[in-house]
Design a protein around this motif. Sequence first.
Motif, PDB file in Angstrom:
ATOM      1  N   VAL A  21      12.586  -0.051   0.256  1.00 19.28           N
ATOM      2  CA  VAL A  21      13.766  -0.526  -0.447  1.00 19.28           C
ATOM      3  C   VAL A  21      14.966   0.214   0.127  1.00 19.28           C
ATOM      4  O   VAL A  21      15.103   1.425  -0.023  1.00 19.28           O
ATOM      5  N   SER A  22      15.817  -0.528   0.802  1.00 14.87           N
ATOM      6  CA  SER A  22      16.907   0.072   1.562  1.00 14.87           C
ATOM      7  C   SER A  22      18.207  -0.687   1.288  1.00 14.87           C
ATOM      8  O   SER A  22      18.448  -1.116   0.159  1.00 14.87           O
ATOM      9  N   GLY A  77       0.789  -1.226   0.000  1.00  7.71           N
ATOM     10  CA  GLY A  77       0.000   0.000   0.000  1.00  7.71           C
ATOM     11  C   GLY A  77       0.820   1.275   0.000  1.00  7.71           C
ATOM     12  O   GLY A  77       0.291   2.356  -0.256  1.00  7.71           O
ATOM     13  N   ALA A  78       2.111   1.170   0.291  1.00  8.89           N
ATOM     14  CA  ALA A  78       3.003   2.325   0.253  1.00  8.89           C
ATOM     15  C   ALA A  78       4.402   1.818  -0.040  1.00  8.89           C
ATOM     16  O   ALA A  78       4.798   0.745   0.431  1.00  8.89           O
ATOM     17  N   LEU A  79       5.161   2.592  -0.826  1.00 12.83           N
ATOM     18  CA  LEU A  79       6.473   2.150  -1.300  1.00 12.83           C
ATOM     19  C   LEU A  79       7.491   3.261  -1.080  1.00 12.83           C
ATOM     20  O   LEU A  79       7.285   4.397  -1.502  1.00 12.83           O
ATOM     21  N   TYR A  80       8.589   2.911  -0.419  1.00 14.08           N
ATOM     22  CA  TYR A  80       9.640   3.866  -0.104  1.00 14.08           C
ATOM     23  C   TYR A  80      10.974   3.390  -0.670  1.00 14.08           C
ATOM     24  O   TYR A  80      11.212   2.198  -0.828  1.00 14.08           O
ATOM     25  N   ALA A  81      11.872   4.340  -0.944  1.00 13.64           N
ATOM     26  CA  ALA A  81      13.247   4.045  -1.322  1.00 13.64           C
ATOM     27  C   ALA A  81      14.147   5.096  -0.695  1.00 13.64           C
ATOM     28  O   ALA A  81      13.692   6.187  -0.321  1.00 13.64           O
ATOM     29  N   SER A  82      15.420   4.780  -0.587  1.00 16.72           N
ATOM     30  CA  SER A  82      16.366   5.723   0.002  1.00 16.72           C
ATOM     31  C   SER A  82      16.796   6.763  -1.030  1.00 16.72           C
ATOM     32  O   SER A  82      16.412   6.719  -2.197  1.00 16.72           O
ATOM     33  N   THR A  83      17.641   7.670  -0.611  1.00 15.46           N
ATOM     34  CA  THR A  83      18.149   8.714  -1.494  1.00 15.46           C
ATOM     35  C   THR A  83      19.277   8.230  -2.388  1.00 15.46           C
ATOM     36  O   THR A  83      19.791   9.006  -3.206  1.00 15.46           O
ATOM     37  N   LEU A  84      19.671   6.979  -2.256  1.00 13.31           N
ATOM     38  CA  LEU A  84      20.693   6.429  -3.131  1.00 13.31           C
ATOM     39  C   LEU A  84      20.051   5.834  -4.382  1.00 13.31           C
ATOM     40  O   LEU A  84      19.002   5.178  -4.303  1.00 13.31           O
TER      41      LEU A  84
END
Length: 224
Positions: free
Chosen positions: A147-148, A49-56
């Motif tokens: 995603v880390s 339901g929600a998707l995150y990724a780092s600044t890389l």
Amino acid sequence: MRLLLIRHGQTPSNLKHLLDTAVPGPALTPLGQQQAAALPEALAAEEIGALYASTLIRTQLTAAPLAERTGLEVRVRDGIRELSAGDLEMRGDDQAIETYLTTAFAWSAGDTTRRMPGGENGVEALGRFDAVVAEAAGTGAETVALVSHGAAIRTWVAARAANVDVAFAAAHELRNTGVVILSGAPDEGWRLLSWEGRSVGAEDSGPADSGPAGASVEDGLPDQ
């Protein structure tokens, strides 16, 4: 909440065994691109339901196929970037890797004032990851994917999951596109459900040959 922590796909620095933690970092290798492309099918049963990724860059490239499949916007957050290597940046020698991992797992064990040489301490590193997890919990989504990076995920899980410890995280590498699944909430705590497809508590048959989305390189313990 169901929390999926996903390591990015393979990068050139993984192949060279380097502590490559600075922003923006490298892109994916051809194999890393294949791994990222395979993630939507590997996670087809998950209602993300929600998707995150780092600044890389490598995490954003890994998240892109998932975003296309789910129709979700990738929320880019600095808090889930890799643990900063500080003065150890771009080193790949045994001493640097040992110092990096020893420091990171010391944070998981509670020595959060200890500082990475020339870098952050555990209060800062765990705090920024906590903040993104709290934001994700606040979305109301039942399942969230972040995603880390390998060291960041292993360190945070060892520090925050009630049913595993530092010894577990130290003994379990997280391969490219490997997925760690937890259940819980910031105010209730977390329990680790599975590590790269193996249920926690089940008999461990040894390290997996790959992440769930394809073959991975033997790239050493740091897992950036």
